[in-house]
Design an enzyme around this catalytic site. Structure first.
Site, PDB file in Angstrom:
ATOM      1  N   ALA A 171      -3.691   7.624  -5.033  1.00 39.05           N
ATOM      2  CA  ALA A 171      -2.182   7.013  -5.147  1.00 39.05           C
ATOM      3  C   ALA A 171      -2.369   5.500  -5.720  1.00 39.05           C
ATOM      4  O   ALA A 171      -2.914   4.722  -4.779  1.00 39.05           O
ATOM      5  CB  ALA A 171      -1.488   7.225  -3.840  1.00 39.05           C
TER       6      ALA A 171
ATOM      7  N   GLY B 181       0.679  -1.066   0.035  1.00 36.84           N
ATOM      8  CA  GLY B 181       0.241   0.003   0.048  1.00 36.84           C
ATOM      9  C   GLY B 181       0.762   1.357   0.074  1.00 36.84           C
ATOM     10  O   GLY B 181       1.864   1.231  -0.228  1.00 36.84           O
ATOM     11  N   ASN B 182       0.147   2.301   0.457  1.00 32.53           N
ATOM     12  CA  ASN B 182       0.921   3.769   0.482  1.00 32.53           C
ATOM     13  C   ASN B 182       0.312   4.561   1.327  1.00 32.53           C
ATOM     14  O   ASN B 182      -0.733   4.231   2.081  1.00 32.53           O
ATOM     15  CB  ASN B 182       1.059   4.348  -1.011  1.00 32.53           C
ATOM     16  N   ARG B 183       0.997   5.674   1.713  1.00 36.77           N
ATOM     17  CA  ARG B 183       0.525   6.609   2.590  1.00 36.77           C
ATOM     18  C   ARG B 183      -0.695   7.441   2.428  1.00 36.77           C
ATOM     19  O   ARG B 183      -1.039   8.425   3.150  1.00 36.77           O
ATOM     20  CB  ARG B 183       1.450   7.415   3.380  1.00 36.77           C
ATOM     21  N   SER B 184      -1.112   7.295   1.413  1.00 36.42           N
ATOM     22  CA  SER B 184      -2.335   8.526   0.941  1.00 36.42           C
ATOM     23  C   SER B 184      -3.518   8.351   1.919  1.00 36.42           C
ATOM     24  O   SER B 184      -4.061   7.338   1.941  1.00 36.42           O
ATOM     25  CB  SER B 184      -2.881   8.327  -0.553  1.00 36.42           C
TER      26      SER B 184
END
Ligand code: CTP
Ligand code: CA
Length: 232
Positions: free
Chosen positions: A105, A33-36
């Protein structure tokens, strides 16, 4: 007096905004995943609705407290998890949209296969994950857009030099074939998971057509202003 506070200059416009970040399953308990947080995209949806637009918000893994900011009679929410699901929802929603803003993102790669069993250290296969590239959603939308549709992409960059950042954003805008590309600095102090944001908007010919610095709602306001100018 109300109209002075909230000019309804987007009345009749149909817009699609993606927000949040995709999660690509590795196994039933893990993902890439990512931090958005989805805050900037939610602010874009809320601002558009407040200005009269009909909004479809495609929400990827946004927490309930952030999503609550998008509660509005003119906002419809579709929730998605993976990049593939986001792509499908965007293609469907974009078909009848005047403006598409791709603020989500998207994972660039996904695990080649998601295991239906939890991977374990004991199995000896948890130290390597084969990845395959995800399709570029916004480039695909731009390549087959309906007449008159405006498309906006976002790019979070960690290059601290503003001119280098702009040049990278210019190349990205050209590569994706979008009208506007909003670029922000994503370092420890700026961008992801923060209440405030600072962006520059790159338009036709690589020109910096607008910049904004402040709350994500203020940034959203400036972005919709820039969209309106490119459409008029
Ligand atoms: N994007 C997309 N589909 C992807 C990857 C990105 O639609 N598979 C969109 C994002 O939603 C964003 C824009 O493209 O609006 C720019 O994303 P970014 O990650 O900055 O671009 P990439 O082409 O993936 O380049 P990078 O190698 O810098 O990550
Ligand atoms: Ca990327």
């Amino acid at each position: 007096a109300l109209s002075l506070l909230a000019p309804e200059d987007l009345t009749g416009m149909r817009v699609v905004v993606s927000a949040g970040g995709t999660r690509e399953p590795i196994d039933p308990v893990r993902f890439l995943g990512n931090r958005s947080s989805g805050r900037q995209g939610v602010a874009l949806a809320a601002e558009a609705a407040a200005r009269g637009a009909e909004v479809e918000l495609v929400a990827a893994n946004i927490t309930a407290d952030v999503l609550a900011e998008a509660r509005h009679p003119r906002i419809t929410v579709r929730t998605v998890g993976t990049a593939a699901q986001l792509g499908e929802a965007m293609r469907d929603a974009a078909a009848s949209a005047d403006v598409v803003i791709m603020a989500a993102a998207v994972a660039d790669y996904r695990p080649a296969e998601a295991s239906d069993q939890k991977l374990t250290k004991e199995s000896g296969i948890l130290d390597r994950i084969d990845l395959v590239e995800n399709a570029d959603i916004v480039a695909g939308l731009a390549a087959s857009r309906p007449q008159g549709q405006t498309i906006v992409a976002f790019a979070a960059e960690t290059l601290s030099d503003p001119e280098q950042r702009r040049d990278r954003a210019r190349r990205k805008r050209e590569r994706k074939g979008v009208d506007l590309l909003a670029v922000n600095l994503a370092d420890a102090e700026h961008g992801f998971e923060k209440a405030d944001n600072a962006i520059e908007i790159i338009g036709e010919g690589g020109a910096v057509v607008a910049s904004a610095d402040g709350s994500k709602r203020q940034v959203a306001r400036a972005l919709w202003d820039a969209v309106q100018r490119t459409r008029s």
